[in-house]
Design a protein around this motif. Structure first.
Motif, PDB file in Angstrom:
ATOM      1  N   ILE A   1      67.478 125.280  86.263  1.00  0.00           N
ATOM      2  CA  ILE A   1      68.630 124.906  87.230  1.00  0.00           C
ATOM      3  C   ILE A   1      68.360 123.420  87.109  1.00  0.00           C
ATOM      4  N   GLN A   2      66.938 122.898  87.311  1.00  0.00           N
ATOM      5  CA  GLN A   2      66.772 121.425  87.242  1.00  0.00           C
ATOM      6  C   GLN A   2      67.493 120.818  86.378  1.00  0.00           C
ATOM      7  N   ILE A   3      67.299 121.321  85.003  1.00  0.00           N
ATOM      8  CA  ILE A   3      67.867 120.587  83.794  1.00  0.00           C
ATOM      9  C   ILE A   3      69.442 120.752  83.897  1.00  0.00           C
ATOM     10  N   ALA A   4      70.018 121.884  84.347  1.00  0.00           N
ATOM     11  CA  ALA A   4      71.478 121.756  84.541  1.00  0.00           C
ATOM     12  C   ALA A   4      71.806 121.053  85.592  1.00  0.00           C
ATOM     13  N   ILE A   5      71.267 120.800  86.775  1.00  0.00           N
ATOM     14  CA  ILE A   5      71.748 119.785  87.618  1.00  0.00           C
ATOM     15  C   ILE A   5      71.648 118.375  86.924  1.00  0.00           C
ATOM     16  N   VAL A   6      70.592 118.018  86.419  1.00  0.00           N
ATOM     17  CA  VAL A   6      70.638 116.508  85.538  1.00  0.00           C
ATOM     18  C   VAL A   6      71.781 116.697  84.373  1.00  0.00           C
ATOM     19  N   HIS A   7      72.065 117.638  83.766  1.00  0.00           N
ATOM     20  CA  HIS A   7      73.082 117.681  82.747  1.00  0.00           C
ATOM     21  C   HIS A   7      74.403 117.369  83.573  1.00  0.00           C
ATOM     22  N   ASP A   8      74.608 118.240  84.477  1.00  0.00           N
ATOM     23  CA  ASP A   8      76.036 118.185  85.189  1.00  0.00           C
ATOM     24  C   ASP A   8      76.125 116.632  85.536  1.00  0.00           C
ATOM     25  N   ARG A   9      75.086 116.238  86.562  1.00  0.00           N
ATOM     26  CA  ARG A   9      75.427 114.811  87.026  1.00  0.00           C
ATOM     27  C   ARG A   9      75.650 113.754  85.902  1.00  0.00           C
TER      28      ARG A   9
ATOM     29  N   VAL B   1      75.271 124.027  79.231  1.00  0.00           N
ATOM     30  CA  VAL B   1      75.738 122.837  78.201  1.00  0.00           C
ATOM     31  C   VAL B   1      77.275 123.374  77.721  1.00  0.00           C
ATOM     32  N   ALA B   2      77.528 124.530  77.370  1.00  0.00           N
ATOM     33  CA  ALA B   2      78.597 125.007  76.963  1.00  0.00           C
ATOM     34  C   ALA B   2      79.629 125.122  78.145  1.00  0.00           C
ATOM     35  N   GLY B   3      79.285 124.975  79.392  1.00  0.00           N
ATOM     36  CA  GLY B   3      80.398 124.683  80.444  1.00  0.00           C
ATOM     37  C   GLY B   3      80.607 126.048  81.178  1.00  0.00           C
ATOM     38  N   VAL B   4      79.769 127.233  80.883  1.00  0.00           N
ATOM     39  CA  VAL B   4      79.942 128.517  81.337  1.00  0.00           C
ATOM     40  C   VAL B   4      79.275 128.411  82.841  1.00  0.00           C
ATOM     41  N   LEU B   5      78.153 127.977  82.828  1.00  0.00           N
ATOM     42  CA  LEU B   5      77.272 128.133  84.260  1.00  0.00           C
ATOM     43  C   LEU B   5      77.204 126.793  84.812  1.00  0.00           C
ATOM     44  N   PRO B   6      77.953 126.234  85.726  1.00  0.00           N
ATOM     45  CA  PRO B   6      77.591 125.017  86.517  1.00  0.00           C
ATOM     46  C   PRO B   6      76.478 124.969  87.227  1.00  0.00           C
ATOM     47  N   ALA B   7      75.838 123.815  87.366  1.00  0.00           N
ATOM     48  CA  ALA B   7      74.709 123.942  88.191  1.00  0.00           C
ATOM     49  C   ALA B   7      74.999 124.242  89.511  1.00  0.00           C
ATOM     50  N   ARG B   8      76.103 124.058  90.122  1.00  0.00           N
ATOM     51  CA  ARG B   8      76.209 124.341  91.633  1.00  0.00           C
ATOM     52  C   ARG B   8      76.398 125.953  91.802  1.00  0.00           C
TER      53      ARG B   8
END
Length: 289
Positions: free
Chosen positions: A245-253, A194-201
């Motif tokens: 990871i799945q939550i991060a993917i949804v957030h990044d999209r 959420v803070a932009g430090v760890l992108p889902a990719r």
């Protein structure tokens, strides 16, 4: 008269003000834990019975039992051992009882550095961290009975464990805290995303390395060091990490879609007329009344 400090809407402040804010939050956390420790001191007999249960579930032939008694007991040698043990258990209990409140203080210290629309996750952070920590402690408590029996049975028949209350309580509380802290991993991953430090990719590419590191961490962090306890910690952590990871993917999209819409709006020029059809569509009045 002391002048109130004007809050910066962006959450930025000088270094000294940042350190003062940290000191204030730490003082509040210490007071909260101290208040919880008072309750923990009062509830110590009940807490001790709960913590002693994994040891009492071990067969009698592997644990010390006083003669002419069927009760399992924990001994101590020093005059201050009993008091120190009760004080230690009370402080840890106080930290557990007041967990949601001091977790809010931690998040409140972090949020000034976040955007305004990201501060709405405060309640989600407090609830999720409390549930995950409690789930980790519950799993550790279930694993303790099996893991402790495996450890004590390694000495073989004809031997009994005469555990001191200080050593046993230290072992149990360390086990509970390590499991609870380990279950916070997915929340930390989501926060970093959420803070932009760890992108889902990046998380997807490093999935295999992360799983290896999780098992390595479980092997080192578990006080019992037996394979059963290690797997009991590592496997739930792997599942929780995959959920993160799945939550991060949804957030990044969603974030990419929102940024694309913002860029499209910024490219609109007021001096350029919008494109419209040369011949407007004919309205259908057949269904009108």
């Amino acid at each position: 008269m002391r002048r109130r400090r004007v809050k910066n809407p962006d959450g930025r402040m000088p270094v000294l003000d940042h350190l003062r804010e940290l000191r204030r939050r730490l003082i509040i956390i210490v007071l909260l834990v101290a208040a919880g420790a008072v309750l923990g001191w009062y509830l110590y007999p009940h807490t001790l019975n709960v913590l002693r249960h994994p040891y009492c579930s071990v067969p009698e032939k592997f644990r010390y039992t006083p003669s002419r008694s069927t009760n399992c007991v924990l001994i101590y040698h020093g005059a201050l051992d009993g008091f120190i043990t009760r004080l230690k258990v009370s402080v840890i209990s106080g930290a557990v009882f007041t967990g949601p409140f001091w977790l809010y203080q931690v998040w409140a210290f972090i949020t000034p550095g976040l955007r305004k629309n990201e501060r709405k996750y405060t309640l989600i952070f407090v609830i999720a961290s409390t549930i995950l920590f409690a789930a980790g402690m519950a799993l550790a408590y279930v694993v303790l009975s099996k893991g402790l029996r495996i450890l004590l049975e390694q000495a073989g028949n004809g031997t009994q464990a005469q555990l001191t209350v200080s050593d046993y309580i230290s072992f149990v509380t360390l086990m509970l805290v390590v499991f609870g802290a380990a279950f916070e991993l997915p929340l930390l991953v989501v926060m970093a995303n959420v803070a932009g430090v760890l992108p889902a990719r990046l998380l997807r590419r490093s999935r295999r390395i992360a799983i290896f590191l999780i098992f390595l961490f479980a092997a080192v962090a578990t006080p019992s060091t037996d394979p059963f306890t290690m797997c009991a910690m590592a496997l739930p952590m792997v599942v929780l990490f995959e959920v993160a990871i799945q939550i991060a993917i949804v957030h990044d999209r969603r974030k990419a879609r929102r940024q694309a819409e913002e860029r499209a709006e910024q490219h609109l020029d007021d001096d350029v007329p919008s494109a419209v059809d040369a011949i407007p569509e004919r309205l259908d009045w057949s269904d009108s009344t």
